[in-house]
Design a protein around this motif. Structure first.
Motif, PDB file in Angstrom:
ATOM      1  N   LEU A 180      51.488 -91.121  47.167  1.00 17.04           N
ATOM      2  CA  LEU A 180      51.163 -92.398  46.699  1.00 17.04           C
ATOM      3  C   LEU A 180      50.462 -92.625  45.442  1.00 17.04           C
ATOM      4  CD1 LEU A 180      49.478 -92.995  50.193  1.00 17.04           C
ATOM      5  CD2 LEU A 180      51.603 -93.714  49.619  1.00 17.04           C
ATOM      6  N   ARG A 207      48.541 -95.315  43.159  1.00 21.15           N
ATOM      7  CA  ARG A 207      47.853 -96.532  43.050  1.00 21.15           C
ATOM      8  C   ARG A 207      47.470 -96.907  41.420  1.00 21.15           C
ATOM      9  NH1 ARG A 207      46.193-101.535  44.671  1.00 21.15           N
ATOM     10  NH2 ARG A 207      44.111-101.929  43.969  1.00 21.15           N
ATOM     11  N   LEU A 218      57.631 -98.228  41.290  1.00 21.42           N
ATOM     12  CA  LEU A 218      57.258 -97.570  42.356  1.00 21.42           C
ATOM     13  C   LEU A 218      57.961 -97.773  43.665  1.00 21.42           C
ATOM     14  CD1 LEU A 218      53.394 -97.881  41.428  1.00 21.42           C
ATOM     15  CD2 LEU A 218      54.965 -95.781  41.122  1.00 21.42           C
ATOM     16  N   LEU A 219      58.322 -99.109  44.144  1.00 24.75           N
ATOM     17  CA  LEU A 219      58.741 -99.234  45.373  1.00 24.75           C
ATOM     18  C   LEU A 219      59.912 -99.779  45.593  1.00 24.75           C
ATOM     19  CD1 LEU A 219      55.699-101.981  46.459  1.00 24.75           C
ATOM     20  CD2 LEU A 219      55.962 -99.705  47.482  1.00 24.75           C
ATOM     21  N   LEU A 244      60.509-103.758  49.821  1.00 21.16           N
ATOM     22  CA  LEU A 244      59.101-103.648  49.741  1.00 21.16           C
ATOM     23  C   LEU A 244      59.029-104.223  48.121  1.00 21.16           C
ATOM     24  CD1 LEU A 244      57.627-100.923  51.667  1.00 21.16           C
ATOM     25  CD2 LEU A 244      58.140-103.236  52.682  1.00 21.16           C
ATOM     26  N   ILE A 245      58.231-105.192  47.803  1.00 21.55           N
ATOM     27  CA  ILE A 245      57.638-105.619  46.638  1.00 21.55           C
ATOM     28  C   ILE A 245      56.170-105.556  46.545  1.00 21.55           C
ATOM     29  CG2 ILE A 245      59.686-107.002  46.076  1.00 21.55           C
ATOM     30  CD1 ILE A 245      57.928-109.362  46.517  1.00 21.55           C
ATOM     31  N   THR A 267      52.509-106.459  46.791  1.00 24.42           N
ATOM     32  CA  THR A 267      51.430-107.488  47.473  1.00 24.42           C
ATOM     33  C   THR A 267      50.180-107.737  46.496  1.00 24.42           C
ATOM     34  OG1 THR A 267      50.136-106.319  48.930  1.00 24.42           O
ATOM     35  CG2 THR A 267      52.095-106.698  49.789  1.00 24.42           C
ATOM     36  N   SER A 282      47.416-107.336  46.934  1.00 23.66           N
ATOM     37  CA  SER A 282      46.231-105.876  47.098  1.00 23.66           C
ATOM     38  C   SER A 282      47.074-104.770  46.335  1.00 23.66           C
ATOM     39  CB  SER A 282      45.952-105.649  48.628  1.00 23.66           C
ATOM     40  OG  SER A 282      47.413-104.976  49.125  1.00 23.66           O
ATOM     41  N   ASP A 283      48.140-104.764  46.087  1.00 21.44           N
ATOM     42  CA  ASP A 283      48.545-103.601  45.060  1.00 21.44           C
ATOM     43  C   ASP A 283      48.458-103.801  43.501  1.00 21.44           C
ATOM     44  OD1 ASP A 283      49.992-101.914  47.259  1.00 21.44           O
ATOM     45  OD2 ASP A 283      51.177-103.659  47.407  1.00 21.44           O
ATOM     46  N   PRO A 309      56.831 -92.596  47.559  1.00 23.82           N
ATOM     47  CA  PRO A 309      56.343 -91.489  48.113  1.00 23.82           C
ATOM     48  C   PRO A 309      57.461 -90.328  48.351  1.00 23.82           C
ATOM     49  CG  PRO A 309      55.206 -93.465  49.084  1.00 23.82           C
ATOM     50  CD  PRO A 309      56.695 -94.109  48.333  1.00 23.82           C
ATOM     51  N   GLY A 357      52.157 -96.015  54.549  1.00 29.26           N
ATOM     52  CA  GLY A 357      53.237 -96.727  54.157  1.00 29.26           C
ATOM     53  C   GLY A 357      53.301 -96.671  52.790  1.00 29.26           C
ATOM     54  N   PRO A 358      54.407 -97.001  51.961  1.00 32.42           N
ATOM     55  CA  PRO A 358      54.422 -97.403  50.466  1.00 32.42           C
ATOM     56  C   PRO A 358      53.510 -98.125  49.777  1.00 32.42           C
ATOM     57  CG  PRO A 358      56.280 -97.926  51.346  1.00 32.42           C
ATOM     58  CD  PRO A 358      55.871 -97.453  52.550  1.00 32.42           C
ATOM     59  N   ARG A 359      53.093 -99.200  50.393  1.00 29.84           N
ATOM     60  CA  ARG A 359      52.230 -99.924  49.843  1.00 29.84           C
ATOM     61  C   ARG A 359      50.821-100.354  50.694  1.00 29.84           C
ATOM     62  NH1 ARG A 359      56.003-105.690  50.364  1.00 29.84           N
ATOM     63  NH2 ARG A 359      55.612-105.903  52.557  1.00 29.84           N
ATOM     64  N   ARG A 360      50.058-100.869  50.188  1.00 29.17           N
ATOM     65  CA  ARG A 360      48.518-100.979  50.745  1.00 29.17           C
ATOM     66  C   ARG A 360      48.664-101.852  51.893  1.00 29.17           C
ATOM     67  NH1 ARG A 360      44.195 -99.414  47.366  1.00 29.17           N
ATOM     68  NH2 ARG A 360      43.035-101.427  47.902  1.00 29.17           N
TER      69      ARG A 360
END
Lengths: 765, 289
Positions: A630, A632, A667-668, A687-688, A690, A692-693, A747, B189-192
């Motif tokens: 992961l 961040r 990353l995603l 996935l894109i 959000t 919170s990312d 990941p 998962g790959p995002r939070r």
């Protein structure tokens, strides 16, 4: 009144969009309107054996079902090359290719009818990798072969440096594509009037492209096709050329039925069929001396164009000349191949080929830093273009000041000043890393597209001293209305709230080219300034009469006309306009802008592909959890050479949005394909990021090197995106102490890259 | 886009709902619809008749006797915020608060999450470790099915046609004197946020006064055709302290308990490593209090 330029006055479209009163294509309906749907090929490549449309015609509510033979004009879409039919006649080349069109009274009936058609397709061998597509014996997508074109740069190629460089690094980067993920899917409304003219209301970036495409498929003069840009819920390049296809479908159905037809894509079809950022393979062989000073750079890139050319050659043009970044390199050899496959349709996407090659050159710079044993920031400092050594990839000399070093300094300072994340708790599982990336961004269209680099505007002053501004470039969320309003308000001395900028309508301004290449504010603004200049030939004498001064002494500011150097002698602009109205003096003017001619040699790739350049540097600070793969992104420091800030909120919004969108790409975001079919055509599995990312973002906006735009502005839309993913890549590799050369860093990719170094790898033995 | 649904029936009470479901084998119960509507729209599931069970009073959350009983129509949001759930089944509260996004949590229900039988269902692992049972009703009565026996495979349960989950019951098994209840859930998962679990893990045990674990229960989501208990890892940990050598042994044993596949969300190898890491870390956190 604060001066509009550089301000934070409310964006004119903000409240209507946030409050939900802006009407998008999906909100528009007309009496008798029909709904369109597309019969799409489920697999590719294939030969069409038969196409029985009767099952679609049998669905209640269906009013028209059309095949290739029913197109009244040319059965052709495709902005540059005539290689893509509106409706397939005999050969399917990509999943989602259109076989037939349906119009029905409800969207459900239309899509049900489209799904009822079961075309008989004979599968053909396909090709799904741009490198393999060039190998002998590979299945060919078009009879002309899979290699569309190769762009080159040759500058002292094969010179002494290439033979004698003491430090040489080689790498192959495999870089994935990206979906635009605009909030609003593709859509348009076609309104026919008899069979002689038509109005298109489209979610689009380039209404003039749509105008040309619709005229071609209907066989109409351009003048008979009017395109109005609807409020557009995001574009990012995905609504550059593609809406021409959507509009062509709706227009053909509208002419066949004589009724308004609305076509709105489902998200699934939109994800499968519309253009994407090109997946690319980039090979590097770069050499330096033992101090890390670059001696040569060799780059070979393969763009996966998919089955049709679309805009791929234009994307490749930018990728080609952006291949070595903002560095001084004595010997350069670049080959950029545009290759057909049966994969997704490669096209325009914010950055236009530059993000991929930037990701590669910034990875190579870090490799070189490690090979030589110097810090990644230091190796860049030793190689950046400066006032003394300022020859770009293509041999273009840049005028001073050159802000590459200043961007690097400011971004690294912001990163060093960042005091740590409030959102990521310290943890023994995390490793932190820092990465830096720079970009040299060529502003506006490449030399090859310069014939489109023009812009039209109309300014109409009203009797109450408000102003209507008509422009040719679109608002798609990026802030073009705000920048146009700001420029007009600044030039007219009006409060921005007195300036109404309307979205483009091809019946009100001349063809202004596409809204792309970060050229919106630039092209729109300069055309507006030209229109204001022409208006003032009539306004200034009237104001001078009221002020008792010479026309040349009149200046406009703060809602008044006043005597330059003596601001106490002023008259409200409302009074000046009242006087012009009373005397029936013309208060409308057109404005025009075109870029200056320049020299560029396509064969060698040498010359001036762009008029001016903007530099940017991003520094990413990340926390990596290697055991789980992961990442961040905690902080991104962004320093941009912006020329001049027009609207501060708009420019900051562009930078924030560019960073987050690029982080998603890095990353995603994975486009998982099975023989050209997208396996994850939904936002559940594509996935894109959000909210919170999103990382914390610090910015430095440098206004020391004026550009060629209004008041010295430079484009920001693309440079805000281009360096981020590369900086993140370098930060992750810094944290882990390994090189990872494929994007995105999901990941599993990170865990795989650790291999047996993963602390639990032995459990699986 | 319209759904391929011919009728939505709105029964007045549970009895009528059960009759409707029994009479028409094509009828499917719907509450929040957060999975079902997506499946209907994508034509992945056929349900011409829907029976709306969202307004039958099946959303109660209460301690009844020695069990925590959660109505099948209780939403994820209400479960995540319930004081009773947070006290007696904190792992379930954590899981419910991580399903999709908050708007989804306000519609999605516990019964739906179980009946949908996704291998990645977030509430399944904490219910498995809690030894929960579902109550399934039919016109002539009801029966109780351990959650452990509920799932058959991806998207399929052992509910008989016409059977409706009405509640989920979690036994309030007290821990021995001096011991501390451990009940944890983690998803990956790959995002939070707003993710479908790539792997999820629940651990429930008693941490005894001497520092060893008792009554260890581990469950894993998205790592097998159904959410599964992990007996091999459990037996490694039973009677041992959660720190030290047991951590790695348990992570290794866990590999026998799971059977992940390569799919669009992650390869099997990643899921295996991630499950090991998640268990190792949970045990580390438990041992550090």
């Amino acid at each position: 009144m604060a001066e509009p330029l550089g301000g934070r006055h409310p964006r004119p479209d903000a409240v209507m969009k946030v409050a939900g009163s802006a009407r998008y294509v999906g909100d528009l309906a007309l009496p008798g309107m029909l709904h369109a749907a597309i019969v799409a090929a489920p697999g590719a490549p294939a030969r069409v054996v038969s196409l029985d449309l009767e099952p679609a015609r049998a669905v209640p509510g269906v009013e028209a079902v059309l095949a290739a033979g029913d197109v009244p004009g040319a059965n052709l879409v495709g902005t540059i090359f005539p290689d893509q039919p509106l409706l397939v006649e005999d050969r399917v080349r990509m999943v989602g290719d259109r076989l037939a069109l349906v119009a029905a009274r409800t969207p459900e009936a239309a899509w049900t009818a489209a799904a009822a058609v079961e075309p008989e397709l004979e599968p053909l061998p396909g090709v799904h990798d741009p490198v393999e597509a060039l190998e002998p014996g590979a299945p060919v997508v078009h009879e002309s072969g899979n290699l569309v074109r190769t762009f080159r740069v040759r500058r002292n190629a094969g010179g002494d440096g290439a033979a004698s460089a003491p430090v040489v690094v080689e790498a192959e980067y495999r870089i994935g594509g990206q979906e635009h993920a605009y909030l609003e899917p593709q859509g348009c409304l076609a309104i026919p009037e008899s069979r002689s003219r038509i109005t298109i209301v489209a979610s689009c970036q380039c209404p003039f492209y749509v105008q040309h495409a619709v005229a071609r498929v209907l066989g109409l003069p351009l003048a008979s096709v009017r395109v109005r840009q609807a409020h557009t819920g995001g574009g990012f390049g995905g609504k550059e050329d593609y809406p021409s296809e959507v509009a062509a479908c709706a227009a053909v159905l509208a002419f066949a039925t004589g009724r308004p037809v609305r076509l709105i894509y489902s998200r699934e079809y939109d994800l499968q069929a519309t253009t994407k950022r090109h997946a690319m393979v980039v090979r590097h062989r770069w050499g330096a001396d033992t101090d890390g000073r670059l001696l040569f750079a060799e780059v070979e890139s393969f763009l996966d164009a998919g089955a049709y050319v679309g805009l791929s050659t234009v994307v490749a043009e930018r990728a080609n000349v952006s291949a070595i970044g903002p560095y001084h390199v004595p010997s350069v050899k670049v080959d950029t191949h545009v290759v057909h496959t049966n994969n997704l349709f490669g096209g325009a996407y914010r950055g236009f080929g530059a993000p991929q090659v930037t990701w590669a050159h910034e990875a190579t710079m870090d490799r070189l830093a490690r090979a030589v044993g110097v810090d990644p920031v230091e190796i860049r400092r030793r190689n950046l273009l400066t006032g003394e050594s300022c020859t770009t990839c293509t041999g273009q000399e840049l005028p001073s000041p050159v802000l590459a070093g200043a961007c690097l300094d400011r971004a690294t300072e912001l990163a060093a000043a960042w005091t740590g994340s409030a959102t990521v708790a310290p943890s023994p599982h995390l490793r932190r890393g820092t990465g830096v990336a720079l970009v040299l961004y060529g502003c506006n269209l490449h030399h090859g597209g310069q014939f489109l680099d023009r812009s039209s505007a109309v300014v109409i002053l009203q009797p109450d001293a408000s102003a209507i501004v008509r422009v040719g470039l679109t608002e798609m969320g990026q802030g073009n209305l705000a920048s146009a309003q700001t420029v007009a308000a600044q030039a007219l001395g009006l409060d921005p709230s007195r300036v109404e900028v309307w979205e483009p309508d091809t019946a009100t301004v001349a063809d202004s080219g596409p809204t792309v290449a970060s050229r919106g504010a630039h092209s729109t603004g300069l055309a507006i300034l030209d229109a204001v200049r022409r208006l003032r030939r009539r306004l200034d004498p009237v104001a001078a009469g009221l002020l008792g001064c010479a026309p040349g002494e009149v200046e406009l500011a703060d809602g008044v006309a006043r005597v330059a150097g003596d601001p106490s002698r002023a008259v409200p602009l409302e009074r000046v306009l009242g006087e012009m109205t009373a005397r029936r003096i013309e208060t409308i003017a057109t404005g025009w802008w075109r870029s200056r001619p320049r020299w560029f040699d396509e064969a060698t790739g040498l010359g001036s592909p762009y008029e001016t350049y903007a530099f940017a540097c991003h520094v990413a600070q990340v926390a990596v959890d290697p055991e789980l793969g992961l990442v961040r992104v905690e902080h991104v420091a962004a320093a941009h050479d912006v020329g001049r800030i027009l609207h501060r909120d708009a420019i900051e919004g562009q930078i924030q949005g560019g960073i987050v969108q690029a982080m998603g790409w890095g990353l995603l975001e994975r486009l998982e394909l099975d023989r050209g079919r997208l396996l994850n055509p939904s936002f559940t599995d594509y996935l894109i990021p959000t909210a919170s990312d999103t990382p914390e973002i610090s910015m430095a906006l440098l206004e020391d090197a004026p550009g060629a735009g209004p008041f010295g502005a430079k484009g920001i839309g693309e440079p805000s995106f281009i360096p981020t993913a590369a900086a993140i890549r370098n930060a992750v590799c810094d944290a882990l102490g390994i090189e990872i050369d494929r994007l995105p860093f999901t990941p599993p990719v990170i865990v795989d890259a650790l291999g047996t170094a993963h602390p639990f790898a032995d459990l699986l033995d | 886009m319209n759904l391929p649904v011919e009728a939505v029936l709105r029964p007045r009470d549970l009895g009528e709902a059960l009759s409707m479901l029994a009479e028409d084998p094509s009828a499917v119960p719907v509450a929040g619809g957060t999975d079902l509507v997506v499946q209907l729209r994508a034509r992945r599931r056929h349900a011409p008749v829907l029976v709306d069970i969202g307004a039958l009073g099946l959303d109660r959350i209460a301690v009844e006797g020695n069990a925590l009983v959660i109505g099948a129509a209780a939403t994820m949001d209400s479960i995540a915020r319930s004081a009773a759930v947070r006290e007696h089944a904190p792992a379930l509260a954590t899981a419910a608060g991580q399903v999709g996004a908050w708007p989804i949590q306000c519609r999605a229900t516990l019964g739906g999450n179980l009946a949908n039988a996704s291998p990645a269902a977030d509430t399944a692992p904490p219910l498995l470790t809690a030894g929960a049972t579902v109550t399934a009703a039919f016109p002539s009565g009801q029966r109780r099915i351990p959650v452990l026996d509920l799932f058959e495979g991806p998207g399929t349960t052992r509910l008989a046609p016409g059977e409706l989950i009405t509640s989920v019951s979690i036994p309030l098994d007290p821990v021995p004197a001096g011991a501390r209840r451990v009940d944890r859930f983690v998803k990956l998962g790959p995002r939070r946020e707003q993710i479908i679990s790539v792997v999820s893990l629940a651990v429930r045990a008693a941490l005894l006064a001497d520092g060893t674990l008792a009554d260890v229960r581990i469950a894993v989501g998205a790592a097998a055709p159904t959410p599964v208990r992990a007996p091999a890892a459990e037996s490694v940990l039973e009677g041992r302290p959660p720190g030290g050598a047991a951590r790695r042994e348990a992570a290794r044993a866990l590999q026998e308990d799971i059977a992940p596949i390569d799919d669009i969300r992650a390869p099997a190898r990643y899921r295996r490593l991630a499950a090991a890491v998640l268990l190792d870390r949970l045990l580390g956190e438990i041992s550090h209090g």
